[in-house]
Motif scaffolding. Structure first.
Motif, PDB file in Angstrom:
ATOM      1  N   UNK A 124       0.832  -1.205   0.000  1.00  0.00           N
ATOM      2  CA  UNK A 124       0.000   0.000   0.000  1.00  0.00           C
ATOM      3  C   UNK A 124       0.860   1.246   0.000  1.00  0.00           C
ATOM      4  N   UNK A 125       0.209   2.386  -0.160  1.00  0.00           N
ATOM      5  CA  UNK A 125       0.914   3.666  -0.225  1.00  0.00           C
ATOM      6  C   UNK A 125       1.412   4.078   1.154  1.00  0.00           C
ATOM      7  N   UNK A 126       2.647   4.568   1.209  1.00  0.00           N
ATOM      8  CA  UNK A 126       3.208   5.085   2.460  1.00  0.00           C
ATOM      9  C   UNK A 126       2.912   6.581   2.515  1.00  0.00           C
ATOM     10  N   UNK A 127       2.006   6.971   3.393  1.00  0.00           N
ATOM     11  CA  UNK A 127       1.634   8.375   3.543  1.00  0.00           C
ATOM     12  C   UNK A 127       1.059   8.562   4.927  1.00  0.00           C
ATOM     13  N   UNK A 128       0.778   9.817   5.296  1.00  0.00           N
ATOM     14  CA  UNK A 128       0.265  10.080   6.631  1.00  0.00           C
ATOM     15  C   UNK A 128      -0.465  11.410   6.654  1.00  0.00           C
ATOM     16  N   UNK A 129      -1.454  11.509   7.530  1.00  0.00           N
ATOM     17  CA  UNK A 129      -2.138  12.782   7.751  1.00  0.00           C
ATOM     18  C   UNK A 129      -1.127  13.804   8.256  1.00  0.00           C
ATOM     19  N   UNK A 130      -1.161  14.999   7.708  1.00  0.00           N
ATOM     20  CA  UNK A 130      -0.226  16.046   8.080  1.00  0.00           C
ATOM     21  C   UNK A 130       0.995  16.124   7.181  1.00  0.00           C
ATOM     22  N   UNK A 131       1.176  15.139   6.329  1.00  0.00           N
ATOM     23  CA  UNK A 131       2.331  15.148   5.429  1.00  0.00           C
ATOM     24  C   UNK A 131       2.202  16.263   4.400  1.00  0.00           C
ATOM     25  N   UNK A 132       3.318  16.849   4.049  1.00  0.00           N
ATOM     26  CA  UNK A 132       3.360  17.900   3.033  1.00  0.00           C
ATOM     27  C   UNK A 132       4.129  17.390   1.813  1.00  0.00           C
ATOM     28  N   UNK A 133       3.634  17.728   0.635  1.00  0.00           N
ATOM     29  CA  UNK A 133       4.331  17.399  -0.606  1.00  0.00           C
ATOM     30  C   UNK A 133       4.210  18.576  -1.565  1.00  0.00           C
ATOM     31  N   UNK A 134       5.154  18.721  -2.479  1.00  0.00           N
ATOM     32  CA  UNK A 134       5.038  19.785  -3.479  1.00  0.00           C
ATOM     33  C   UNK A 134       3.776  19.586  -4.316  1.00  0.00           C
ATOM     34  N   UNK A 135       2.955  20.619  -4.401  1.00  0.00           N
ATOM     35  CA  UNK A 135       1.655  20.484  -5.058  1.00  0.00           C
ATOM     36  C   UNK A 135       1.779  20.042  -6.510  1.00  0.00           C
ATOM     37  N   UNK A 136       2.802  20.546  -7.216  1.00  0.00           N
ATOM     38  CA  UNK A 136       2.894  20.262  -8.644  1.00  0.00           C
ATOM     39  C   UNK A 136       3.250  18.815  -8.956  1.00  0.00           C
ATOM     40  N   UNK A 137       3.657  18.055  -7.924  1.00  0.00           N
ATOM     41  CA  UNK A 137       4.038  16.656  -8.133  1.00  0.00           C
ATOM     42  C   UNK A 137       2.914  15.679  -7.814  1.00  0.00           C
ATOM     43  N   UNK A 138       1.779  16.161  -7.349  1.00  0.00           N
ATOM     44  CA  UNK A 138       0.711  15.278  -6.900  1.00  0.00           C
ATOM     45  C   UNK A 138      -0.587  15.558  -7.646  1.00  0.00           C
ATOM     46  N   UNK A 139      -1.449  14.549  -7.701  1.00  0.00           N
ATOM     47  CA  UNK A 139      -2.748  14.726  -8.351  1.00  0.00           C
ATOM     48  C   UNK A 139      -3.616  15.714  -7.580  1.00  0.00           C
ATOM     49  N   UNK A 140      -3.652  15.590  -6.243  1.00  0.00           N
ATOM     50  CA  UNK A 140      -4.451  16.532  -5.455  1.00  0.00           C
ATOM     51  C   UNK A 140      -3.911  17.956  -5.614  1.00  0.00           C
ATOM     52  N   UNK A 141      -2.590  18.068  -5.654  1.00  0.00           N
ATOM     53  CA  UNK A 141      -1.981  19.390  -5.797  1.00  0.00           C
ATOM     54  C   UNK A 141      -2.298  20.034  -7.133  1.00  0.00           C
ATOM     55  N   UNK A 142      -2.302  19.239  -8.195  1.00  0.00           N
ATOM     56  CA  UNK A 142      -2.625  19.784  -9.511  1.00  0.00           C
ATOM     57  C   UNK A 142      -4.060  20.298  -9.554  1.00  0.00           C
ATOM     58  N   UNK A 143      -4.967  19.539  -8.942  1.00  0.00           N
ATOM     59  CA  UNK A 143      -6.359  19.997  -8.878  1.00  0.00           C
ATOM     60  C   UNK A 143      -6.450  21.333  -8.159  1.00  0.00           C
ATOM     61  N   UNK A 144      -5.748  21.444  -7.036  1.00  0.00           N
ATOM     62  CA  UNK A 144      -5.799  22.670  -6.242  1.00  0.00           C
ATOM     63  C   UNK A 144      -5.125  23.835  -6.961  1.00  0.00           C
ATOM     64  N   UNK A 145      -4.009  23.577  -7.616  1.00  0.00           N
ATOM     65  CA  UNK A 145      -3.342  24.636  -8.382  1.00  0.00           C
ATOM     66  C   UNK A 145      -4.210  25.074  -9.557  1.00  0.00           C
TER      67      UNK A 145
END
Length: 256
Positions: A124-145
């Protein structure tokens, strides 16, 4: 079973007409609802008496919404809890696909994950609540940008170079702008190994009562489970989940 009161239903039908019109005349209300003129007149008089509608100055048979509705809407908005509602809907989406579901918000040039519901798979995916990632590298970030106006996106891109997380990351600002135009058009974004070469992700926008994008929901899974039918299935699920969460946040998708 308790009886539904027709007069109350009709009064609410009248108020809902104003969701997509600032002003309406008594004649327009009558025509749009197909009710008798006398019935509409009595309902309008009652709503004006309680100030839920007010007559337009100088035009006594035209109406607009009154202050009590703003007060009720503000009270409702003040009680909305994005994280609580997101957890519930993310669980439903995760149960439907048995993959990880995230809800994230934009913070500067990064996304911050507010909710995560994991899959039951051993890989499964390794992630956690509160984690930060560069928006331009993620699907959620692209939607928000993609939901930012030109000035807002310029401000984000002015924060510094776009660092890549993998060789697939988009690091050229011009290419990113073009990609975000595509995201806006499609209403969905994908991360095809841009934040993690072993992961795939699709995301859709969560909107509030004004239609503004306030968060994004995604379905994520290892690339080994990115089967030919997975993109379409996950896209449908994440669209439905984001739409359901948007409705909880007061977003109205269709007008009368």
């Amino acid at each position: 079973m308790a009886r539904v009161v027709p007069a109350v239903i009709r009064a609410l039908d009248i108020l809902e007409l104003f969701l997509d019109r600032a002003e309406l005349s008594a004649r327009e209300v009558t025509e749009r609802l197909g009710l008798p003129r006398t019935t509409v007149h009595e309902l309008l008089v009652t709503l004006v008496e309680r100030a839920y509608l007010i007559a337009v100055p100088g035009q006594p048979v035209r109406y607009r919404l009154g202050m009590p509705l703003f007060q009720l809407g503000s009270a409702f908005a003040g009680r909305l809890d994005l994280v609580r509602e997101a957890r519930s809907i993310a669980r439903d989406v995760a149960a439907a696909c048995d993959e990880a579901v995230h809800v994230a918000v934009l913070d500067g040039a990064d996304v911050v994950y507010l909710v995560k519901v994991d899959s039951t798979h051993p890989v499964r995916m390794v992630s956690a609540v509160g984690r930060r990632l560069p928006a331009h590298c993620t699907a959620v970030g692209k939607i928000l940008l993609a939901g930012l106006d030109r000035a807002g996106l310029d401000a984000v891109l002015a924060k510094g170079p776009l660092a890549g997380m993998t060789p697939a990351s988009i690091t050229d600002p011009n290419l990113l702008r073009a990609h975000l135009e595509q995201v806006r058009g499609e209403g969905v974004a994908a991360d095809l190994g841009e934040s993690d070469t072993a992961m795939r992700c699709v995301a859709a926008a969560v909107r509030d009562h004004s239609g503004a994008i306030i968060a994004a929901m995604s379905v994520s899974a290892p690339a080994i489970r990115w089967t030919p039918d997975a993109p379409e299935k996950w896209t449908d699920l994440v669209r439905e989940g984001a739409s359901a969460l948007s409705a909880c946040m007061g977003h109205r998708t269709a007008s009368r």
